[in-house]
Write a protein that holds these residues in place. Structure first.
Motif, PDB file in Angstrom:
ATOM      1  N   ALA A  58      10.332  42.815  34.409  1.00 28.99           N
ATOM      2  CA  ALA A  58      10.253  44.273  34.529  1.00 28.99           C
ATOM      3  C   ALA A  58      11.112  44.759  35.695  1.00 28.99           C
ATOM      4  O   ALA A  58      11.810  45.780  35.580  1.00 28.99           O
ATOM      5  CB  ALA A  58       8.798  44.714  34.705  1.00 28.99           C
ATOM      6  N   ALA A  59      11.099  44.024  36.812  1.00 28.90           N
ATOM      7  CA  ALA A  59      11.906  44.412  37.978  1.00 28.90           C
ATOM      8  C   ALA A  59      13.401  44.340  37.652  1.00 28.90           C
ATOM      9  O   ALA A  59      14.173  45.233  38.036  1.00 28.90           O
ATOM     10  CB  ALA A  59      11.571  43.529  39.175  1.00 28.90           C
ATOM     11  N   ARG A  61      14.812  44.598  34.686  1.00 31.66           N
ATOM     12  CA  ARG A  61      15.124  45.679  33.744  1.00 31.66           C
ATOM     13  C   ARG A  61      15.164  47.037  34.433  1.00 31.66           C
ATOM     14  O   ARG A  61      16.031  47.868  34.136  1.00 31.66           O
ATOM     15  CB  ARG A  61      14.119  45.681  32.601  1.00 31.66           C
ATOM     16  N   THR A  62      14.264  47.263  35.361  1.00 29.69           N
ATOM     17  CA  THR A  62      14.254  48.522  36.111  1.00 29.69           C
ATOM     18  C   THR A  62      15.535  48.651  36.928  1.00 29.69           C
ATOM     19  O   THR A  62      16.161  49.716  36.964  1.00 29.69           O
ATOM     20  CB  THR A  62      13.010  48.603  37.018  1.00 29.69           C
ATOM     21  N   ALA A  65      18.437  49.344  34.580  1.00 32.93           N
ATOM     22  CA  ALA A  65      18.388  50.725  34.079  1.00 32.93           C
ATOM     23  C   ALA A  65      18.844  51.717  35.141  1.00 32.93           C
ATOM     24  O   ALA A  65      19.497  52.719  34.826  1.00 32.93           O
ATOM     25  CB  ALA A  65      16.971  51.057  33.606  1.00 32.93           C
ATOM     26  N   ALA A  66      18.514  51.450  36.406  1.00 27.35           N
ATOM     27  CA  ALA A  66      18.861  52.372  37.491  1.00 27.35           C
ATOM     28  C   ALA A  66      20.320  52.273  37.911  1.00 27.35           C
ATOM     29  O   ALA A  66      20.843  53.182  38.556  1.00 27.35           O
ATOM     30  CB  ALA A  66      17.957  52.108  38.697  1.00 27.35           C
ATOM     31  N   SER A  95      16.462  44.616  25.434  1.00 26.14           N
ATOM     32  CA  SER A  95      15.788  45.728  26.107  1.00 26.14           C
ATOM     33  C   SER A  95      16.646  46.983  26.234  1.00 26.14           C
ATOM     34  O   SER A  95      16.121  48.062  26.468  1.00 26.14           O
ATOM     35  CB  SER A  95      15.292  45.280  27.481  1.00 26.14           C
ATOM     36  N   GLU A  97      19.004  47.968  28.513  1.00 25.51           N
ATOM     37  CA  GLU A  97      19.486  48.507  29.799  1.00 25.51           C
ATOM     38  C   GLU A  97      20.992  48.320  30.006  1.00 25.51           C
ATOM     39  O   GLU A  97      21.581  49.017  30.821  1.00 25.51           O
ATOM     40  CB  GLU A  97      18.752  47.862  30.988  1.00 25.51           C
TER      41      GLU A  97
END
Length: 180
Positions: A58-59, A61-62, A65-66, A95, A97
């Motif tokens: 999750a980290a 992917r975040t 994405a950012a 995902s 991203e």
């Protein structure tokens, strides 16, 4: 431009790390380096429908994405991509991203080839992920050893630094400005 950096080497003091740190020093904006060593082995069962991805996934992917762009710096192992880096990309495949995100691939090697096999493999994987690989931002750095300073853990070779600066310039101006 927010940059996400991925290193294909987990070694604390590697020439790949020196290239990555030098590139980040040259970057004119915010940057994050992903901790891909904390990722579990890719397993679609951990990420299927109604599943919550593990926190390191999750980290990653975040962070992806950012980011406005992604910088991948890697050594070549046995004419290929290091497993830890391929694992990180596997977690990003489905995902989304990386879709349409500008990406530069820089490989470094103690050999005269500059990691050309890993570079080609990474570029192909990223294109399959629908990332916008920016050809003018991709590099293969040969004979990296004498081009770095172990004390500062940075690239010291002026020609290599100029080439990294040019690669970052192409990455941050985007794929539209890069020759095919």
């Amino acid at each position: 431009m927010r940059l996400l950096a991925l290193s294909g080497s987990l070694r604390a003091r590697s020439s790949t790390g020196a290239v990555l740190r030098s590139a980040l020093d040259l970057h004119q904006g915010p940057a994050t380096t992903a901790d891909i060593g904390a990722l579990p082995h890719f397993n679609p069962d951990l990420d299927g429908e109604d599943a919550t991805p593990p926190p390191p996934v999750a980290a990653l992917r975040t962070a992806a994405a950012a980011a406005d762009a992604i910088l991948v710096v890697s050594p070549e192992y046995a004419h290929g991509v290091p497993g830890v880096l391929k694992n990180a990309l596997d977690w990003l495949v489905s995902s989304g991203e990386c879709v349409d995100k500008p990406v530069a691939v820089i490989t470094a090697s103690p050999f005269p080839t500059g990691g050309d096999h890993a570079n080609a493999q990474l570029r192909e994987t990223l294109r399959m992920m629908s990332a916008e690989v920016v050809p003018a931002a991709c590099r293969e750095i040969p004979a990296i050893g004498p081009k770095t300073d172990p004390a500062t853990e940075r690239v010291t070779d002026e020609a290599t630094l100029a080439d990294l600066r040019a690669a970052l310039s192409h990455l941050t101006t985007g794929p539209a400005s890069a020759p095919a």
